[in-house]
Design a protein around this motif. Sequence first.
Motif, mmCIF file in Angstrom:
data_model
loop_
_atom_site.group_PDB
_atom_site.id
_atom_site.type_symbol
_atom_site.label_atom_id
_atom_site.label_comp_id
_atom_site.label_asym_id
_atom_site.label_seq_id
_atom_site.Cartn_x
_atom_site.Cartn_y
_atom_site.Cartn_z
ATOM 1 N N LEU A 98 7.361 -2.804 -10.189
ATOM 2 C CA LEU A 98 6.475 -3.790 -9.585
ATOM 3 C C LEU A 98 7.082 -5.146 -9.913
ATOM 4 O O LEU A 98 6.936 -5.649 -11.027
ATOM 5 C CB LEU A 98 5.051 -3.683 -10.132
ATOM 6 C CG LEU A 98 3.926 -4.375 -9.353
ATOM 7 C CD1 LEU A 98 2.556 -3.894 -9.836
ATOM 8 C CD2 LEU A 98 3.992 -5.890 -9.447
ATOM 9 N N THR A 104 7.040 -7.244 0.629
ATOM 10 C CA THR A 104 6.781 -5.865 1.008
ATOM 11 C C THR A 104 6.343 -5.821 2.469
ATOM 12 O O THR A 104 6.212 -6.865 3.111
ATOM 13 C CB THR A 104 5.706 -5.237 0.100
ATOM 14 O OG1 THR A 104 5.637 -3.834 0.370
ATOM 15 C CG2 THR A 104 4.341 -5.867 0.327
ATOM 16 N N ASP A 106 3.746 -5.893 4.386
ATOM 17 C CA ASP A 106 2.318 -6.158 4.255
ATOM 18 C C ASP A 106 1.563 -6.118 5.586
ATOM 19 O O ASP A 106 0.349 -6.359 5.617
ATOM 20 C CB ASP A 106 2.073 -7.490 3.552
ATOM 21 C CG ASP A 106 2.735 -8.671 4.247
ATOM 22 O OD1 ASP A 106 3.257 -8.504 5.366
ATOM 23 O OD2 ASP A 106 2.722 -9.779 3.660
ATOM 24 N N CYS A 117 6.429 4.576 1.304
ATOM 25 C CA CYS A 117 7.139 4.605 0.025
ATOM 26 C C CYS A 117 7.442 6.032 -0.416
ATOM 27 O O CYS A 117 8.514 6.307 -0.963
ATOM 28 C CB CYS A 117 6.319 3.887 -1.047
ATOM 29 S SG CYS A 117 6.243 2.095 -0.839
ATOM 30 N N THR A 157 -3.664 -6.428 -3.984
ATOM 31 C CA THR A 157 -2.226 -6.366 -3.724
ATOM 32 C C THR A 157 -1.483 -5.811 -4.925
ATOM 33 O O THR A 157 -0.592 -4.957 -4.789
ATOM 34 C CB THR A 157 -1.687 -7.763 -3.369
ATOM 35 O OG1 THR A 157 -2.354 -8.242 -2.198
ATOM 36 C CG2 THR A 157 -0.185 -7.713 -3.109
ATOM 37 N N LYS A 158 -1.847 -6.278 -6.132
ATOM 38 C CA LYS A 158 -1.209 -5.749 -7.340
ATOM 39 C C LYS A 158 -1.451 -4.245 -7.460
ATOM 40 O O LYS A 158 -0.553 -3.471 -7.836
ATOM 41 C CB LYS A 158 -1.751 -6.464 -8.576
ATOM 42 C CG LYS A 158 -1.337 -7.917 -8.710
ATOM 43 C CD LYS A 158 0.090 -8.079 -9.180
ATOM 44 C CE LYS A 158 0.395 -9.539 -9.473
ATOM 45 N NZ LYS A 158 1.763 -9.754 -9.957
ATOM 46 N N LEU A 161 0.667 -2.239 -4.916
ATOM 47 C CA LEU A 161 2.074 -2.249 -5.309
ATOM 48 C C LEU A 161 2.308 -1.361 -6.530
ATOM 49 O O LEU A 161 3.360 -0.724 -6.649
ATOM 50 C CB LEU A 161 2.542 -3.676 -5.574
ATOM 51 C CG LEU A 161 2.571 -4.591 -4.347
ATOM 52 C CD1 LEU A 161 3.034 -5.994 -4.732
ATOM 53 C CD2 LEU A 161 3.476 -4.022 -3.256
ATOM 54 N N CYS A 164 2.485 2.084 -5.179
ATOM 55 C CA CYS A 164 3.809 2.345 -4.593
ATOM 56 C C CYS A 164 4.831 2.678 -5.680
ATOM 57 O O CYS A 164 5.731 3.502 -5.478
ATOM 58 C CB CYS A 164 4.273 1.126 -3.800
ATOM 59 S SG CYS A 164 3.348 0.821 -2.278
#
Length: 270
Positions: A98, A104, A106, A117, A157-158, A161, A164
């Motif tokens: 990360l 990315t 988005d 991913c 968002t964090k 990610l 992923c």
Amino acid sequence: MSSQTLPAPEPAAPAAGDIALALRGLTKSFDRTEVVHQIGLDVPAGSFYGLVGPNGAGKTTTLSMATGLLRPDAGEAHVLGVDMWREPERAKAHLGVLADGLRTFDRLTGRELLTYCGLIRGMEASVVEERTDSLLQALGLADQEGKLVVDYSAGMTKKILLACALIHAPRLLVLDEPLEAVDPVSGEVIRTILRRFVAGGGTVILSSHVMQLVEELCSHVAIIAEGRVLTAGTLDEVRAGGSLVQRFVDMVGGADVSEGSLSWLEEDAR
């Protein structure tokens, strides 16, 4: 928080020994100015490792070289015994990243991004679907179906990610400021997921300038300043009987705000 099982790290490779990430002499220059100076570091497997330093200390550059995002001018990085720059595909198969500020896709929904991913890593579609469901549920994103990642909040968002980075069940997670600009609820979800990952046999490297977060989560820590490792070891070894904040200030130094240095400001405030 869901009780669903998250992807578990694969069993440790015998050849990797007890070191999840080994850095040897990593060096990087920009515009002929060296910003990372022969950094060497060993991250024990199964540890929650904090990398702390002031802004501009070289943390992000070091982690970018360690994870294959930035080629070093000199030095080596080994992920579970695999040379990142000689066998990048094999090394990255063990790694989840990360990276702070990394772009990315988005314009995809969270489910679409996770699916992409997983498939790009060669996973079976059925496994990707199962793990996507598990991760979205565990990270509190299952109720956001149809919403594009570009419309997510900072905390969401964090979390997507992080999902992923987890979907292929890596054995090493490298996270650059994973809780920056994250609301308390999302932050606690992320902390819980990371603790469970380490408890399940994984290794986490967390870069941050928030000492309280590092003291709360990490078993080991390294202090970096001006592109060099000043000290590294277990949290207690680095703290040396005091707080991490005090140890950090003692080693890195700070601005001069001695009495009287801002007397004009104090006078104007009266």
